[in-house]
Design a protein around this motif. Sequence first.
Motif, PDB file in Angstrom:
ATOM      1  N   ALA A  73       0.687  -1.457  -0.360  1.00  0.00           N
ATOM      2  CA  ALA A  73      -0.297  -0.251   0.123  1.00  0.00           C
ATOM      3  C   ALA A  73       0.837   1.352   0.098  1.00  0.00           C
ATOM      4  O   ALA A  73       0.330   2.108  -0.690  1.00  0.00           O
ATOM      5  CB  ALA A  73      -0.881   0.015   1.694  1.00  0.00           C
ATOM      6  N   PHE A  74       1.943   1.394   0.894  1.00  0.00           N
ATOM      7  CA  PHE A  74       3.184   2.498   0.782  1.00  0.00           C
ATOM      8  C   PHE A  74       3.631   2.961  -0.778  1.00  0.00           C
ATOM      9  O   PHE A  74       3.437   3.296  -0.910  1.00  0.00           O
ATOM     10  CB  PHE A  74       3.726   2.476   1.643  1.00  0.00           C
ATOM     11  CG  PHE A  74       5.010   3.342   1.680  1.00  0.00           C
ATOM     12  CD1 PHE A  74       5.326   4.884   2.302  1.00  0.00           C
ATOM     13  CD2 PHE A  74       6.218   2.842   1.244  1.00  0.00           C
ATOM     14  CE1 PHE A  74       5.913   5.241   2.854  1.00  0.00           C
ATOM     15  CE2 PHE A  74       7.390   3.752   1.134  1.00  0.00           C
ATOM     16  CZ  PHE A  74       6.858   5.106   2.373  1.00  0.00           C
ATOM     17  N   LEU A  75       3.663   1.556  -0.983  1.00  0.00           N
ATOM     18  CA  LEU A  75       4.669   1.953  -2.374  1.00  0.00           C
ATOM     19  C   LEU A  75       3.280   2.274  -3.083  1.00  0.00           C
ATOM     20  O   LEU A  75       4.445   3.489  -4.527  1.00  0.00           O
ATOM     21  CB  LEU A  75       5.262   0.794  -2.668  1.00  0.00           C
ATOM     22  CG  LEU A  75       6.249   0.284  -2.115  1.00  0.00           C
ATOM     23  CD1 LEU A  75       6.614  -1.279  -2.490  1.00  0.00           C
ATOM     24  CD2 LEU A  75       7.554   0.878  -2.187  1.00  0.00           C
ATOM     25  N   ALA A  76       2.774   1.545  -3.911  1.00  0.00           N
ATOM     26  CA  ALA A  76       1.173   2.013  -4.719  1.00  0.00           C
ATOM     27  C   ALA A  76       1.249   3.367  -3.697  1.00  0.00           C
ATOM     28  O   ALA A  76       0.821   4.808  -5.366  1.00  0.00           O
ATOM     29  CB  ALA A  76       0.187   1.166  -4.236  1.00  0.00           C
ATOM     30  N   ALA A  77       0.877   4.353  -2.754  1.00  0.00           N
ATOM     31  CA  ALA A  77       0.520   5.866  -2.190  1.00  0.00           C
ATOM     32  C   ALA A  77       2.026   6.521  -2.869  1.00  0.00           C
ATOM     33  O   ALA A  77       1.436   7.210  -3.885  1.00  0.00           O
ATOM     34  CB  ALA A  77       0.556   5.675  -1.378  1.00  0.00           C
ATOM     35  N   VAL A  78       2.720   6.050  -2.955  1.00  0.00           N
ATOM     36  CA  VAL A  78       4.356   6.373  -3.423  1.00  0.00           C
ATOM     37  C   VAL A  78       4.392   7.113  -5.111  1.00  0.00           C
ATOM     38  O   VAL A  78       4.321   8.272  -5.457  1.00  0.00           O
ATOM     39  CB  VAL A  78       5.509   6.224  -2.893  1.00  0.00           C
ATOM     40  CG1 VAL A  78       7.031   6.807  -3.598  1.00  0.00           C
ATOM     41  CG2 VAL A  78       5.422   6.071  -1.304  1.00  0.00           C
ATOM     42  N   ALA A  79       3.938   6.007  -5.421  1.00  0.00           N
ATOM     43  CA  ALA A  79       3.845   5.460  -6.739  1.00  0.00           C
ATOM     44  C   ALA A  79       2.547   6.493  -7.625  1.00  0.00           C
ATOM     45  O   ALA A  79       2.914   7.536  -8.641  1.00  0.00           O
ATOM     46  CB  ALA A  79       3.677   4.143  -7.692  1.00  0.00           C
ATOM     47  N   ALA A  80       1.332   6.987  -7.119  1.00  0.00           N
ATOM     48  CA  ALA A  80       0.309   7.279  -7.629  1.00  0.00           C
ATOM     49  C   ALA A  80       0.600   8.724  -6.962  1.00  0.00           C
ATOM     50  O   ALA A  80       0.026   9.413  -7.785  1.00  0.00           O
ATOM     51  CB  ALA A  80      -1.058   7.219  -6.736  1.00  0.00           C
ATOM     52  N   ASP A  81       1.349   9.175  -6.301  1.00  0.00           N
ATOM     53  CA  ASP A  81       1.573  11.072  -5.365  1.00  0.00           C
ATOM     54  C   ASP A  81       3.203  11.223  -7.030  1.00  0.00           C
ATOM     55  O   ASP A  81       2.413  12.424  -7.085  1.00  0.00           O
ATOM     56  CB  ASP A  81       2.441  10.511  -4.461  1.00  0.00           C
ATOM     57  CG  ASP A  81       2.140  11.939  -4.155  1.00  0.00           C
ATOM     58  OD1 ASP A  81       1.316  13.043  -3.978  1.00  0.00           O
ATOM     59  OD2 ASP A  81       3.543  12.774  -3.930  1.00  0.00           O
ATOM     60  N   THR A  82       4.013  10.332  -7.165  1.00  0.00           N
ATOM     61  CA  THR A  82       4.582  10.787  -8.162  1.00  0.00           C
ATOM     62  C   THR A  82       4.316  11.346  -9.958  1.00  0.00           C
ATOM     63  O   THR A  82       5.136  11.275 -10.433  1.00  0.00           O
ATOM     64  CB  THR A  82       5.865   9.993  -7.919  1.00  0.00           C
ATOM     65  OG1 THR A  82       6.190   8.873  -8.523  1.00  0.00           O
ATOM     66  CG2 THR A  82       6.404   9.867  -7.025  1.00  0.00           C
ATOM     67  N   ALA A  83       3.187  10.781 -10.102  1.00  0.00           N
ATOM     68  CA  ALA A  83       2.104  10.374 -11.434  1.00  0.00           C
ATOM     69  C   ALA A  83       2.340  11.527 -11.799  1.00  0.00           C
ATOM     70  O   ALA A  83       2.070  12.084 -11.368  1.00  0.00           O
ATOM     71  CB  ALA A  83       1.317   9.787 -11.403  1.00  0.00           C
TER      72      ALA A  83
END
Length: 296
Positions: free
Chosen positions: A212-222
Motif C-alpha cells: 500500500a505504501f509503494l502504491a501510494a508513493v507511485a500514485a503521488d509521483t505520477a
Amino acid sequence: MPEHSWSTDPERRQAAGIPDEVQFATQPRLAWPGLAWEMIAAALDARVEAPWVTGDEAYGQDPQLRAALETRAAGYVLAVACSIRVRINSGRTPFRADTVADRLPEAAWHRQSAGTGAKGLRYYDWAWIDIGSGEHRHLLIRRNPGTRELAFYLCWSPAAEPLGELVRVAGTRWSVEECFQAAKGQVGLDHHQVRHWTTWHRHVTLAMLALAFLAAVAADTAPDRPAQPHHHTRGSNPISLTVPEIRHLFTAVLNPPVVSPARLPHWSNWSNWRRRHQATARRSHYRRRSTHETSG
C-alpha cells in the motif's frame, strides 16, 4: 489452514496458535461462495465501505451469494457462464445469455474502457439488458473488439446506475488480480517461513502495508497527463514510476550500498531508459490497435 497430519492434533494446533474455530478446508472449499460470503459479511459488519462486490464465475453462478448480497444492499457485478438463462422484458421463457448477445443489434454496443491495464486503457464493447421486474438488475455483456470473444456478468444495485459504473466495477477484477501478483513479486507476500498463526498474520499484514505504501508513493509521483497518449506523440518521455521502480529506489537509498554512492545515478539512468522503452512499447501498442480498429 494448510493440510498437515497434525490438523486434528489439539496439542500441535495449540503450539502453533491456531484458533479452535479454524478447521481444515481444501482449496475447492476455500473457494466456495459460502465462505466468500462469510468474509464479505464480516467486512460489512466491520463497517468497511464496500458498495460493490465483483468476482469470477465460481461466485457469480451461486444464487445464494447473490441473494445474500442483495439482502445487505451490496451491489454486485459477477461473472457468469454463457449458458446462464435470463428473462428479458419480464418474459416467461428464459434465454441463454449467449443467445441474447447474438440477437443484439450493433447499436446496442458501446465502446468503453474497463480501466487501465499494463498497456494502457482496456477498451471493450459493452451491452446491457434489463432483466429485472422493476429492479436494478441487468445482464452485462463484454465483447472484445478484435476477437469478438464475449464475457457475461449478472449485475444488481440498490439504486439505478449508469452503464459506465457497471463497466468500471467489472474492470476492477483485473486490478485486484494485479494487486496479488504485485504483493507476491514485490513485497514477498507468499515468501513467509513461519510456523505460528500470529506470526503468519503479522507477515501478511506487513507485506500488504508495504505494498500500500509503494502504491501510494507511485500514485503521488505520477504526472498529471492523459492516461492514453496521442498515437503520433513524438519524444522519449518515460512512463510514470511503477511500484517495482519505487521499490528499487527505496532499496538503493535505505540499504547500505554495495558500491560507492557515486554509482547510484547509474540506477537512475537505467530506470529512465527502461521506462522510456516501456513508453515506446505502449505507443506502438496504441498505434497497432488504432490501425486494427480503423481497418475493422
